[in-house]
Design a protein around this motif. Structure first.
Motif, PDB file in Angstrom:
ATOM      1  N   UNK A  75      -1.444  -6.162  -0.600  1.00  0.00           N
ATOM      2  CA  UNK A  75      -1.675  -7.022   0.556  1.00  0.00           C
ATOM      3  C   UNK A  75      -0.955  -6.462   1.794  1.00  0.00           C
ATOM      4  N   UNK A  76       0.274  -6.010   1.605  1.00  0.00           N
ATOM      5  CA  UNK A  76       1.013  -5.429   2.726  1.00  0.00           C
ATOM      6  C   UNK A  76       0.305  -4.202   3.278  1.00  0.00           C
ATOM      7  N   UNK A  77      -0.201  -3.366   2.381  1.00  0.00           N
ATOM      8  CA  UNK A  77      -0.887  -2.146   2.811  1.00  0.00           C
ATOM      9  C   UNK A  77      -2.154  -2.471   3.592  1.00  0.00           C
ATOM     10  N   UNK A  78      -2.942  -3.407   3.077  1.00  0.00           N
ATOM     11  CA  UNK A  78      -4.192  -3.772   3.751  1.00  0.00           C
ATOM     12  C   UNK A  78      -3.898  -4.447   5.091  1.00  0.00           C
ATOM     13  N   UNK A  79      -2.978  -5.389   5.077  1.00  0.00           N
ATOM     14  CA  UNK A  79      -2.667  -6.120   6.307  1.00  0.00           C
ATOM     15  C   UNK A  79      -2.098  -5.194   7.371  1.00  0.00           C
ATOM     16  N   UNK A  80      -1.196  -4.288   6.964  1.00  0.00           N
ATOM     17  CA  UNK A  80      -0.586  -3.379   7.931  1.00  0.00           C
ATOM     18  C   UNK A  80      -1.618  -2.460   8.559  1.00  0.00           C
ATOM     19  N   UNK A  81      -2.489  -1.897   7.714  1.00  0.00           N
ATOM     20  CA  UNK A  81      -3.460  -0.938   8.239  1.00  0.00           C
ATOM     21  C   UNK A  81      -4.587  -1.612   9.011  1.00  0.00           C
ATOM     22  N   UNK A  82      -4.833  -2.901   8.747  1.00  0.00           N
ATOM     23  CA  UNK A  82      -5.884  -3.612   9.484  1.00  0.00           C
ATOM     24  C   UNK A  82      -5.346  -4.279  10.737  1.00  0.00           C
ATOM     25  N   UNK A  83      -4.024  -4.313  10.868  1.00  0.00           N
ATOM     26  CA  UNK A  83      -3.422  -4.922  12.042  1.00  0.00           C
ATOM     27  C   UNK A  83      -3.209  -6.411  11.937  1.00  0.00           C
ATOM     28  N   UNK A  84      -3.258  -6.958  10.728  1.00  0.00           N
ATOM     29  CA  UNK A  84      -3.004  -8.386  10.512  1.00  0.00           C
ATOM     30  C   UNK A  84      -1.489  -8.575  10.415  1.00  0.00           C
ATOM     31  N   UNK A  85      -0.852  -8.790  11.556  1.00  0.00           N
ATOM     32  CA  UNK A  85       0.601  -8.791  11.635  1.00  0.00           C
ATOM     33  C   UNK A  85       1.214  -9.891  10.777  1.00  0.00           C
ATOM     34  N   UNK A  86       0.691 -11.102  10.873  1.00  0.00           N
ATOM     35  CA  UNK A  86       1.291 -12.216  10.135  1.00  0.00           C
ATOM     36  C   UNK A  86       1.230 -11.990   8.629  1.00  0.00           C
ATOM     37  N   UNK A  87       0.080 -11.538   8.150  1.00  0.00           N
ATOM     38  CA  UNK A  87      -0.058 -11.305   6.715  1.00  0.00           C
ATOM     39  C   UNK A  87       0.840 -10.158   6.268  1.00  0.00           C
ATOM     40  N   UNK A  88       0.919  -9.124   7.096  1.00  0.00           N
ATOM     41  CA  UNK A  88       1.758  -7.976   6.733  1.00  0.00           C
ATOM     42  C   UNK A  88       3.223  -8.384   6.671  1.00  0.00           C
ATOM     43  N   UNK A  89       3.676  -9.145   7.653  1.00  0.00           N
ATOM     44  CA  UNK A  89       5.080  -9.559   7.688  1.00  0.00           C
ATOM     45  C   UNK A  89       5.407 -10.439   6.486  1.00  0.00           C
ATOM     46  N   UNK A  90       4.491 -11.347   6.150  1.00  0.00           N
ATOM     47  CA  UNK A  90       4.718 -12.209   4.998  1.00  0.00           C
ATOM     48  C   UNK A  90       4.850 -11.393   3.714  1.00  0.00           C
ATOM     49  N   UNK A  91       3.987 -10.389   3.566  1.00  0.00           N
ATOM     50  CA  UNK A  91       4.038  -9.538   2.370  1.00  0.00           C
ATOM     51  C   UNK A  91       5.294  -8.669   2.383  1.00  0.00           C
ATOM     52  N   UNK A  92       5.646  -8.157   3.534  1.00  0.00           N
ATOM     53  CA  UNK A  92       6.868  -7.340   3.643  1.00  0.00           C
ATOM     54  C   UNK A  92       8.090  -8.162   3.208  1.00  0.00           C
ATOM     55  N   UNK A  93       8.139  -9.414   3.655  1.00  0.00           N
ATOM     56  CA  UNK A  93       9.279 -10.262   3.306  1.00  0.00           C
ATOM     57  C   UNK A  93       9.436 -10.393   1.793  1.00  0.00           C
ATOM     58  N   UNK A  94       8.318 -10.589   1.113  1.00  0.00           N
ATOM     59  CA  UNK A  94       8.370 -10.726  -0.350  1.00  0.00           C
ATOM     60  C   UNK A  94       8.826  -9.427  -1.011  1.00  0.00           C
ATOM     61  N   UNK A  95       8.322  -8.316  -0.521  1.00  0.00           N
ATOM     62  CA  UNK A  95       8.675  -7.027  -1.107  1.00  0.00           C
ATOM     63  C   UNK A  95      10.142  -6.681  -0.842  1.00  0.00           C
ATOM     64  N   UNK A  96      10.610  -6.985   0.365  1.00  0.00           N
ATOM     65  CA  UNK A  96      12.010  -6.694   0.698  1.00  0.00           C
ATOM     66  C   UNK A  96      12.958  -7.543  -0.146  1.00  0.00           C
ATOM     67  N   UNK A  97      12.531  -8.766  -0.438  1.00  0.00           N
ATOM     68  CA  UNK A  97      13.370  -9.665  -1.231  1.00  0.00           C
ATOM     69  C   UNK A  97      13.367  -9.310  -2.719  1.00  0.00           C
ATOM     70  N   UNK A  98      12.415  -8.486  -3.139  1.00  0.00           N
ATOM     71  CA  UNK A  98      12.293  -8.171  -4.563  1.00  0.00           C
ATOM     72  C   UNK A  98      13.306  -7.123  -5.012  1.00  0.00           C
ATOM     73  N   UNK A  99      13.857  -7.338  -6.171  1.00  0.00           N
ATOM     74  CA  UNK A  99      14.770  -6.343  -6.738  1.00  0.00           C
ATOM     75  C   UNK A  99      14.061  -5.092  -7.195  1.00  0.00           C
ATOM     76  N   UNK A 100      12.735  -5.126  -7.242  1.00  0.00           N
ATOM     77  CA  UNK A 100      11.980  -3.942  -7.657  1.00  0.00           C
ATOM     78  C   UNK A 100      11.925  -2.872  -6.565  1.00  0.00           C
ATOM     79  N   UNK A 101      12.094  -3.282  -5.324  1.00  0.00           N
ATOM     80  CA  UNK A 101      11.940  -2.344  -4.213  1.00  0.00           C
ATOM     81  C   UNK A 101      13.235  -1.584  -3.974  1.00  0.00           C
TER      82      UNK A 101
END
Length: 404
Positions: A75-101
């Motif tokens: 979702x972050x990849x699609x949103x970022x490359x399509x320019x959907x800022x809100x969706x990208x930021x929301x996905x980034x937040x989840x990924x940054x909060x994850x211990x997997x990253x």
């Protein structure tokens, strides 16, 4: 000074290869099929179809934590490359909060998130992300730039100045001097908030690192803008202008020389006249004859004062305050008797001059004239008060090359 070259998206590979391998890390058929569809559509720049496939994967029930994490990546990849800022930021937040990253990837994502928000002119969001990143110990200079510009474009000049000063401080600790643009932006913010003391320091830094006439002029302007400037500092003000290269006309040189004579410092007056002649300003116009006569008179006064300096010292010792001793000591220094002169000046300060800060200012200038730069800087840094003496002292600290 505006932000250029902001990162707005990360490569798909960054999202699909960041999680640590774990035994249970595999995608179920439904989720895997939808994400494969999303990846194919994304490669073809078919963003609506790609996001629809991501949504379909999200709708699958009973997902594992790994599947949810991978969906957030896509979702972050699609949103970022399509320019959907809100969706990208929301996905980034989840990924940054994850211990997997991994930490390094979190930094990339935070920068991308802040950059996207900035590019979308969501300056509060950009500032929020950048502040969080920096407070967590991040030091990417581009994130500082985003933070500073986000505040500046919101006209939050107080926070913009704070962030810019923080970046300059980090660079100073690393032994790197601030760029001219950084100092200019800091000065612009301080001017907006009317923080004259801080603005003075910034112009001092600009004149130190980038010694241009305009910056020297601003330093002098800051010095002279003190509304409580004492009349007794008139000569000192003009000496600041002279040292900054702002004295240009014969009349100005003559006025300063005459002020020095009135202050009882004939050698200072002679030095001013000689500087005017050396700059080819004096001795070349219709007033050349008058200028020559003035110089001859000052030269004779210097000779007379030298011959009678001991008598002047005795008379100064009988004065009810230390003013005369400070002036006599200054004369000793300018006449080449530095040790004697500084001793007499200190005696005058100990006796109690009319204004202790003006006396300390003159002591610092005398120490500088005697070649005692370190002592002069220390003395000048100790000048206080709000009558202008401190501002002038700070100028001379700068001029003498004190560390920033």
């Amino acid at each position: 000074m505006l932000l250029a070259g902001a990162v707005t998206a990360l490569p798909l590979s960054v999202f699909l290869m960041v999680q640590p391998a774990q035994a249970a890390d595999e995608l179920g058929e439904k989720v895997g099929k939808n994400l494969q569809t999303a990846q194919t559509a994304l490669a073809a720049h078919k963003y609506p179809q790609a996001m629809a496939a991501v949504d379909a994967a999200e709708a699958v029930s009973g997902k594992t934590e790994y599947e949810s994490y991978t969906i957030d990546q896509m979702r972050a990849a699609v949103a970022a490359q399509s320019g959907d800022v809100n969706a990208a930021i929301s996905a980034y937040d989840k990924l940054i909060a994850s211990g997997r990253t991994p930490a390094a990837t979190k930094e990339q994502m935070a920068l991308a998130e802040a950059s996207m928000a900035y590019t979308a002119k969501d300056y509060p969001r950009a500032a929020q992300v950048a502040e969080k990143y920096i407070k967590a110990g991040g030091a990417n200079p581009q994130m500082y730039t985003i933070l500073i510009q986000a505040y500046y474009l919101q006209k939050d000049y107080t926070n913009a100045a704070r962030a810019q000063q923080a970046q300059i401080n980090v660079q100073a600790k690393a032994g790197t001097k601030p760029t001219e643009n950084q100092l200019q932006l800091l000065a612009a913010c301080q001017a907006q908030t009317h923080d004259q003391a801080a603005l003075m320091q910034t112009y001092v830094a600009l004149a130190t690192y980038y010694p241009k006439p305009d910056y020297w002029a601003q330093v002098v302007h800051s010095v002279l803008s003190n509304q409580h400037m004492a009349p007794a500092l008139r000569l000192d003000i003009d000496r600041v202008r002279l040292a900054a290269g702002l004295v240009k006309t014969p009349a100005e040189y003559i006025d300063i020389a005459e002020l020095a004579m009135q202050a009882g410092l004939p050698q200072v007056a002679l030095d001013v006249m000689n500087e005017g002649y050396g700059a080819n300003v004096l001795g070349h116009d219709a007033g050349a004859a008058r200028e020559d006569r003035l110089k001859q008179m000052i030269t004779q006064t210097v000779a007379d004062r030298k011959a009678n300096i001991a008598t002047a010292e005795t008379q100064a010792q009988q004065s009810p305050n230390g003013n005369a001793l400070v002036t006599t000591g200054y004369n000793y220094v300018t006449f080449g008797q530095a040790d004697k002169g500084l001793q007499v000046m200190n005696a005058g300060i100990a006796k109690g001059p009319t204004d202790i800060n003006i006396a300390k200012l003159h002591l610092g200038l005398a120490q500088a004239a005697a070649g005692q730069k370190a002592a002069a800087i220390a003395t000048l840094k100790g000048v206080g008060g709000d009558n202008g003496a401190r501002d002038i002292a700070q100028f001379w600290v700068l001029k003498l090359g004190a560390p920033s």
